[in-house]
Design a protein around this motif. Sequence first.
Motif, PDB file in Angstrom:
ATOM      1  N   ILE A  65     -28.790   9.318  -3.922  1.00 51.04           N
ATOM      2  CA  ILE A  65     -27.401   9.500  -3.522  1.00 51.04           C
ATOM      3  C   ILE A  65     -26.646  10.377  -4.513  1.00 51.04           C
ATOM      4  O   ILE A  65     -26.917  10.373  -5.704  1.00 51.04           O
ATOM      5  N   ASN A  66     -25.721  11.130  -3.948  1.00 56.42           N
ATOM      6  CA  ASN A  66     -24.775  11.887  -4.751  1.00 56.42           C
ATOM      7  C   ASN A  66     -23.430  11.214  -4.535  1.00 56.42           C
ATOM      8  O   ASN A  66     -22.899  11.218  -3.420  1.00 56.42           O
ATOM      9  N   ALA A  67     -22.901  10.608  -5.581  1.00 54.33           N
ATOM     10  CA  ALA A  67     -21.731   9.745  -5.435  1.00 54.33           C
ATOM     11  C   ALA A  67     -20.632  10.087  -6.423  1.00 54.33           C
ATOM     12  O   ALA A  67     -20.868  10.723  -7.453  1.00 54.33           O
ATOM     13  N   ASN A  68     -19.435   9.638  -6.089  1.00 62.44           N
ATOM     14  CA  ASN A  68     -18.315   9.683  -7.017  1.00 62.44           C
ATOM     15  C   ASN A  68     -18.126   8.282  -7.586  1.00 62.44           C
ATOM     16  O   ASN A  68     -17.836   7.341  -6.840  1.00 62.44           O
ATOM     17  N   HIS A  69     -18.299   8.128  -8.877  1.00 64.88           N
ATOM     18  CA  HIS A  69     -18.137   6.835  -9.544  1.00 64.88           C
ATOM     19  C   HIS A  69     -16.865   6.860 -10.388  1.00 64.88           C
ATOM     20  O   HIS A  69     -16.774   7.564 -11.386  1.00 64.88           O
ATOM     21  N   LYS A  70     -15.885   6.064  -9.981  1.00 66.70           N
ATOM     22  CA  LYS A  70     -14.662   5.942 -10.774  1.00 66.70           C
ATOM     23  C   LYS A  70     -14.823   4.891 -11.873  1.00 66.70           C
ATOM     24  O   LYS A  70     -14.099   4.896 -12.862  1.00 66.70           O
ATOM     25  N   ASN A  71     -15.786   3.970 -11.637  1.00 67.14           N
ATOM     26  CA  ASN A  71     -16.090   2.921 -12.625  1.00 67.14           C
ATOM     27  C   ASN A  71     -14.855   2.104 -13.002  1.00 67.14           C
ATOM     28  O   ASN A  71     -14.629   1.770 -14.160  1.00 67.14           O
ATOM     29  N   LYS A  72     -14.064   1.753 -11.984  1.00 68.35           N
ATOM     30  CA  LYS A  72     -12.865   0.941 -12.196  1.00 68.35           C
ATOM     31  C   LYS A  72     -12.945  -0.398 -11.467  1.00 68.35           C
ATOM     32  O   LYS A  72     -11.937  -1.080 -11.302  1.00 68.35           O
ATOM     33  N   GLY A  73     -14.157  -0.752 -11.018  1.00 71.34           N
ATOM     34  CA  GLY A  73     -14.320  -2.008 -10.311  1.00 71.34           C
ATOM     35  C   GLY A  73     -13.905  -1.944  -8.856  1.00 71.34           C
ATOM     36  O   GLY A  73     -13.827  -2.970  -8.178  1.00 71.34           O
ATOM     37  N   THR A  74     -13.624  -0.757  -8.358  1.00 73.50           N
ATOM     38  CA  THR A  74     -13.224  -0.578  -6.965  1.00 73.50           C
ATOM     39  C   THR A  74     -14.395  -0.012  -6.165  1.00 73.50           C
ATOM     40  O   THR A  74     -15.457   0.305  -6.715  1.00 73.50           O
ATOM     41  N   LEU A  75     -14.220   0.115  -4.852  1.00 74.23           N
ATOM     42  CA  LEU A  75     -15.251   0.700  -4.010  1.00 74.23           C
ATOM     43  C   LEU A  75     -15.428   2.175  -4.343  1.00 74.23           C
ATOM     44  O   LEU A  75     -14.450   2.919  -4.466  1.00 74.23           O
ATOM     45  N   GLU A  76     -16.694   2.582  -4.478  1.00 73.40           N
ATOM     46  CA  GLU A  76     -17.007   3.982  -4.782  1.00 73.40           C
ATOM     47  C   GLU A  76     -17.260   4.739  -3.468  1.00 73.40           C
ATOM     48  O   GLU A  76     -17.296   4.139  -2.388  1.00 73.40           O
ATOM     49  N   SER A  77     -17.476   6.035  -3.576  1.00 74.53           N
ATOM     50  CA  SER A  77     -17.741   6.854  -2.392  1.00 74.53           C
ATOM     51  C   SER A  77     -19.010   7.671  -2.579  1.00 74.53           C
ATOM     52  O   SER A  77     -19.382   8.017  -3.707  1.00 74.53           O
ATOM     53  N   ILE A  78     -19.671   7.955  -1.465  1.00 76.35           N
ATOM     54  CA  ILE A  78     -20.911   8.745  -1.473  1.00 76.35           C
ATOM     55  C   ILE A  78     -20.644  10.087  -0.809  1.00 76.35           C
ATOM     56  O   ILE A  78     -20.123  10.146   0.308  1.00 76.35           O
ATOM     57  N   ARG A  79     -21.024  11.148  -1.476  1.00 74.59           N
ATOM     58  CA  ARG A  79     -20.845  12.503  -0.957  1.00 74.59           C
ATOM     59  C   ARG A  79     -22.028  12.928  -0.097  1.00 74.59           C
ATOM     60  O   ARG A  79     -21.876  13.589   0.929  1.00 74.59           O
ATOM     61  N   ASP A  80     -23.216  12.551  -0.544  1.00 79.25           N
ATOM     62  CA  ASP A  80     -24.435  12.999   0.139  1.00 79.25           C
ATOM     63  C   ASP A  80     -25.530  11.977  -0.126  1.00 79.25           C
ATOM     64  O   ASP A  80     -25.501  11.275  -1.146  1.00 79.25           O
ATOM     65  N   VAL A  81     -26.491  11.880   0.776  1.00 80.56           N
ATOM     66  CA  VAL A  81     -27.580  10.919   0.608  1.00 80.56           C
ATOM     67  C   VAL A  81     -28.828  11.441   1.309  1.00 80.56           C
ATOM     68  O   VAL A  81     -28.734  12.153   2.319  1.00 80.56           O
ATOM     69  N   LYS A  82     -29.976  11.100   0.749  1.00 81.18           N
ATOM     70  CA  LYS A  82     -31.238  11.368   1.433  1.00 81.18           C
ATOM     71  C   LYS A  82     -32.209  10.237   1.105  1.00 81.18           C
ATOM     72  O   LYS A  82     -32.039   9.531   0.098  1.00 81.18           O
ATOM     73  N   VAL A  83     -33.179  10.056   1.969  1.00 85.37           N
ATOM     74  CA  VAL A  83     -34.180   9.009   1.744  1.00 85.37           C
ATOM     75  C   VAL A  83     -35.103   9.460   0.622  1.00 85.37           C
ATOM     76  O   VAL A  83     -35.710  10.532   0.694  1.00 85.37           O
ATOM     77  N   GLU A  84     -35.198   8.635  -0.411  1.00 85.09           N
ATOM     78  CA  GLU A  84     -36.025   8.988  -1.572  1.00 85.09           C
ATOM     79  C   GLU A  84     -37.481   8.610  -1.338  1.00 85.09           C
ATOM     80  O   GLU A  84     -38.397   9.278  -1.814  1.00 85.09           O
ATOM     81  N   TYR A  85     -37.712   7.506  -0.611  1.00 85.24           N
ATOM     82  CA  TYR A  85     -39.076   7.092  -0.260  1.00 85.24           C
ATOM     83  C   TYR A  85     -39.057   6.650   1.198  1.00 85.24           C
ATOM     84  O   TYR A  85     -38.279   5.775   1.580  1.00 85.24           O
ATOM     85  N   HIS A  86     -39.909   7.242   2.005  1.00 86.21           N
ATOM     86  CA  HIS A  86     -39.965   6.936   3.431  1.00 86.21           C
ATOM     87  C   HIS A  86     -40.952   5.792   3.684  1.00 86.21           C
ATOM     88  O   HIS A  86     -42.163   5.960   3.555  1.00 86.21           O
ATOM     89  N   TYR A  87     -40.413   4.623   4.040  1.00 86.88           N
ATOM     90  CA  TYR A  87     -41.272   3.482   4.365  1.00 86.88           C
ATOM     91  C   TYR A  87     -42.037   3.745   5.659  1.00 86.88           C
ATOM     92  O   TYR A  87     -41.513   4.330   6.607  1.00 86.88           O
ATOM     93  N   GLN A  88     -43.281   3.241   5.690  1.00 88.06           N
ATOM     94  CA  GLN A  88     -44.107   3.373   6.878  1.00 88.06           C
ATOM     95  C   GLN A  88     -44.085   2.104   7.735  1.00 88.06           C
ATOM     96  O   GLN A  88     -44.267   2.166   8.950  1.00 88.06           O
ATOM     97  N   SER A  89     -43.893   0.948   7.110  1.00 91.03           N
ATOM     98  CA  SER A  89     -44.033  -0.300   7.859  1.00 91.03           C
ATOM     99  C   SER A  89     -42.978  -1.356   7.543  1.00 91.03           C
ATOM    100  O   SER A  89     -42.857  -2.346   8.268  1.00 91.03           O
ATOM    101  N   LEU A  90     -42.209  -1.177   6.499  1.00 93.54           N
ATOM    102  CA  LEU A  90     -41.337  -2.242   6.002  1.00 93.54           C
ATOM    103  C   LEU A  90     -40.301  -2.699   7.023  1.00 93.54           C
ATOM    104  O   LEU A  90     -39.980  -3.887   7.087  1.00 93.54           O
ATOM    105  N   HIS A  91     -39.776  -1.776   7.808  1.00 97.29           N
ATOM    106  CA  HIS A  91     -38.729  -2.142   8.760  1.00 97.29           C
ATOM    107  C   HIS A  91     -39.236  -2.205  10.200  1.00 97.29           C
ATOM    108  O   HIS A  91     -38.452  -2.482  11.110  1.00 97.29           O
ATOM    109  N   THR A  92     -40.529  -1.977  10.400  1.00 99.40           N
ATOM    110  CA  THR A  92     -41.063  -1.970  11.767  1.00 99.40           C
ATOM    111  C   THR A  92     -42.006  -3.141  12.043  1.00 99.40           C
ATOM    112  O   THR A  92     -42.129  -3.568  13.192  1.00 99.40           O
ATOM    113  N   GLU A  93     -42.677  -3.666  11.022  1.00 93.56           N
ATOM    114  CA  GLU A  93     -43.543  -4.828  11.211  1.00 93.56           C
ATOM    115  C   GLU A  93     -42.721  -6.104  11.013  1.00 93.56           C
ATOM    116  O   GLU A  93     -42.020  -6.255  10.012  1.00 93.56           O
TER     117      GLU A  93
END
Length: 239
Positions: free
Chosen positions: A60-88
């Motif tokens: 993820i490419n994120a903006n971290h304010k580090n103030k204990g509040t909700l952060e935001s994500i600018r961009d994201v990609k799957v770093e590891y593609h599961y083959q079976s974890l969410h399908t079996e």
Amino acid sequence: MQVTTKGIVLSSIKYGDTSLISRIYTDSDGLKSYLLKGILTAKKGKLKAAYFQPLMQLEINANHKNKGTLESIRDVKVEYHYQSLHTEMTKNSVVLFLAEMLGNSIHEEESNKELFQFLQASLQWLDNHDKIANFHLFFLLSLTKYLGFYPDTENFSASCFDLVDGVFVDYPSGSAFITDENLVLFKQLLGTNFDTIHSIIMKKTNRQELLKSIVLYYEMHLQGFRKPKSLAVLNEVFS
């Protein structure tokens, strides 16, 4: 501050009609919560709701304010593609249970690279193997190394494991302990690794009792820990 980091999704809950709040354990900053505005209705864009399923491994490419509040994500990609974890079905049940356990156990907003690498490697192992009936037991015991309450094995030959003090003893001080056949299996789990956990043969009743004891061990050693709601579902899957 703009940060690019790997992250593992622990949970995502709906916020309003169109958004999600996702709790992600990041390599760079530990646990972070992100507000994903409009992600449930967006037909285009870089953020997709499917990326934020339990235990997804992302970059993820994120903006971290580090103030204990909700952060935001600018961009994201799957770093590891599961083959079976969410399908079996069996693996998906394990994923939901472990995500809940991790969400109840990890609260630190600081980097712990050893813990992150353990989670990363363990989940990839689960994705690539089929003999997984004992995986969740060994995973949870191993996880205690990084959370600070791994069983003390100094008196390993003793006849009980005291859940309160986390030690092997001959005479437990309280009513929460592991003994007899379950103790033998517990010791075998402590002496194995992911590639040999399938060689530990146990009956469904032993597996359920051991899991109940391990979850109780977490309750006793982690302040504010809540017993996972998915525990009953997991026991049903492995019965």
